[in-house]
Design a protein around this motif. Structure first.
Motif, PDB file in Angstrom:
ATOM      1  N   SER A  14     -50.584   0.562 -76.993  1.00 49.67           N
ATOM      2  CA  SER A  14     -49.659   0.117 -75.950  1.00 49.67           C
ATOM      3  C   SER A  14     -48.504   1.102 -75.805  1.00 49.67           C
ATOM      4  N   LEU A  15     -47.988   1.570 -76.952  1.00 47.81           N
ATOM      5  CA  LEU A  15     -46.909   2.555 -76.947  1.00 47.81           C
ATOM      6  C   LEU A  15     -47.385   3.877 -76.342  1.00 47.81           C
ATOM      7  N   ALA A  16     -48.617   4.270 -76.653  1.00 46.38           N
ATOM      8  CA  ALA A  16     -49.178   5.514 -76.119  1.00 46.38           C
ATOM      9  C   ALA A  16     -49.277   5.454 -74.594  1.00 46.38           C
ATOM     10  N   LYS A  17     -49.649   4.294 -74.069  1.00 44.89           N
ATOM     11  CA  LYS A  17     -49.753   4.136 -72.613  1.00 44.89           C
ATOM     12  C   LYS A  17     -48.377   4.260 -71.957  1.00 44.89           C
ATOM     13  N   LEU A  21     -47.121   7.210 -69.284  1.00 47.30           N
ATOM     14  CA  LEU A  21     -46.501   6.978 -67.976  1.00 47.30           C
ATOM     15  C   LEU A  21     -45.180   7.731 -67.850  1.00 47.30           C
ATOM     16  N   GLN A  22     -44.422   7.777 -68.955  1.00 49.06           N
ATOM     17  CA  GLN A  22     -43.156   8.509 -68.944  1.00 49.06           C
ATOM     18  C   GLN A  22     -43.398  10.011 -68.769  1.00 49.06           C
ATOM     19  N   ARG A  23     -44.426  10.550 -69.450  1.00 49.67           N
ATOM     20  CA  ARG A  23     -44.734  11.976 -69.326  1.00 49.67           C
ATOM     21  C   ARG A  23     -45.234  12.300 -67.920  1.00 49.67           C
ATOM     22  N   SER A  30     -49.095  16.660 -71.725  1.00 51.48           N
ATOM     23  CA  SER A  30     -49.505  16.476 -73.122  1.00 51.48           C
ATOM     24  C   SER A  30     -50.726  15.556 -73.195  1.00 51.48           C
ATOM     25  N   THR A  31     -51.550  15.736 -74.253  1.00 48.84           N
ATOM     26  CA  THR A  31     -52.766  14.950 -74.425  1.00 48.84           C
ATOM     27  C   THR A  31     -52.442  13.472 -74.641  1.00 48.84           C
ATOM     28  N   GLY A  36     -55.030   4.568 -81.227  1.00 51.87           N
ATOM     29  CA  GLY A  36     -55.034   3.113 -81.330  1.00 51.87           C
ATOM     30  C   GLY A  36     -56.393   2.524 -81.039  1.00 51.87           C
ATOM     31  N   CYS A  37     -57.050   3.024 -79.987  1.00 50.59           N
ATOM     32  CA  CYS A  37     -58.387   2.534 -79.620  1.00 50.59           C
ATOM     33  C   CYS A  37     -59.411   2.848 -80.708  1.00 50.59           C
TER      34      CYS A  37
END
Length: 209
Positions: A14-17, A21-23, A30-31, A36-37
């Motif tokens: 969830s944090l990665a998503k 969006l911010q990037r 960035s990759t 998490g998945c």
């Protein structure tokens, strides 16, 4: 431990998503972090391997099918316990498993969602690190497929009225095992076939033998 790990990996993804969006707003290429998945899938594999060693779900093909149906949410633990001829010996295991029914009943669904997502994500990836992740993903999928994409129980064949349903069920299992039950899986298969044909046509490929 499995429940805590799955919750942690869900939070990680969830944090990665959110970071992705911010990037995107900042035009940062960035990759995308998929740890998490993959982590949630790996925990699912560990849960399957542990359950396969418990008397409730081990010993024979019938119990293999019961575990598959429980982890798919099709059969409840209380039904397994009620129909278990050795339920008095297995009461201790059932007591331990019952508080984690939500985790167990949704395990297949969560693994499938993550497999499908990563399958779409890694189509066409050539980076060495990505290939290492894909190898681990393939290892996990084999465990998943051996449990959920096979029907070994001879008891299911005794009822003639179930034969057509069983054939349809096995066809779906086969498609899932071949990853042909999703758009990304079919695309990946066609991509691999195309690459193989190009390699066979290449004169340089003969020198590799």
């Amino acid at each position: 431990m499995a429940q805590s790990a799955i919750d942690a990996f869900k939070d990680t993804q969830s944090l990665a998503k959110k970071e992705s969006l911010q990037r995107l707003d900042l035009k940062d290429n960035s990759t995308f972090n998929t740890a998490g998945c993959l982590g949630e899938i790996q925990v699912g594999v560990i849960v399957i391997e542990v359950l396969a060693k418990t008397p409730v779900f081990s010993s024979d093909n019938v119990r293999h099918d019961i575990m598959s149906r429980v982890l798919s949410g099709d059969v409840k633990l209380q039904d397994v316990e009620r129909n278990d001829k050795r339920r008095h010996k297995h009461t201790h295991y059932s007591t331990i498993l019952r508080p984690f029914e939500d985790l167990l009943y949704s395990l297949r669904c969560r693994m499938k969602v993550n497999f499908d997502f990563l399958e779409r994500f890694y189509i066409g990836m050539k980076d060495k690190r990505d290939q290492i992740v894909q190898q681990e993903l393939f290892r996990c999928f084999r465990v998943y497929a051996n449990l959920f994409c096979k029907t070994d129980s001879a008891d299911l064949l005794k009822n003639q009225g179930m034969l057509n349903m069983l054939k349809l069920h096995e066809a779906r299992q086969y498609l899932e095992m071949q990853k042909a039950d999703s758009y990304s899986g079919i695309l990946s298969y066609l991509s691999n076939q195309s690459s193989l044909k190009q390699w066979k046509r290449s004169p340089d490929s003969m020198h590799s033998f």
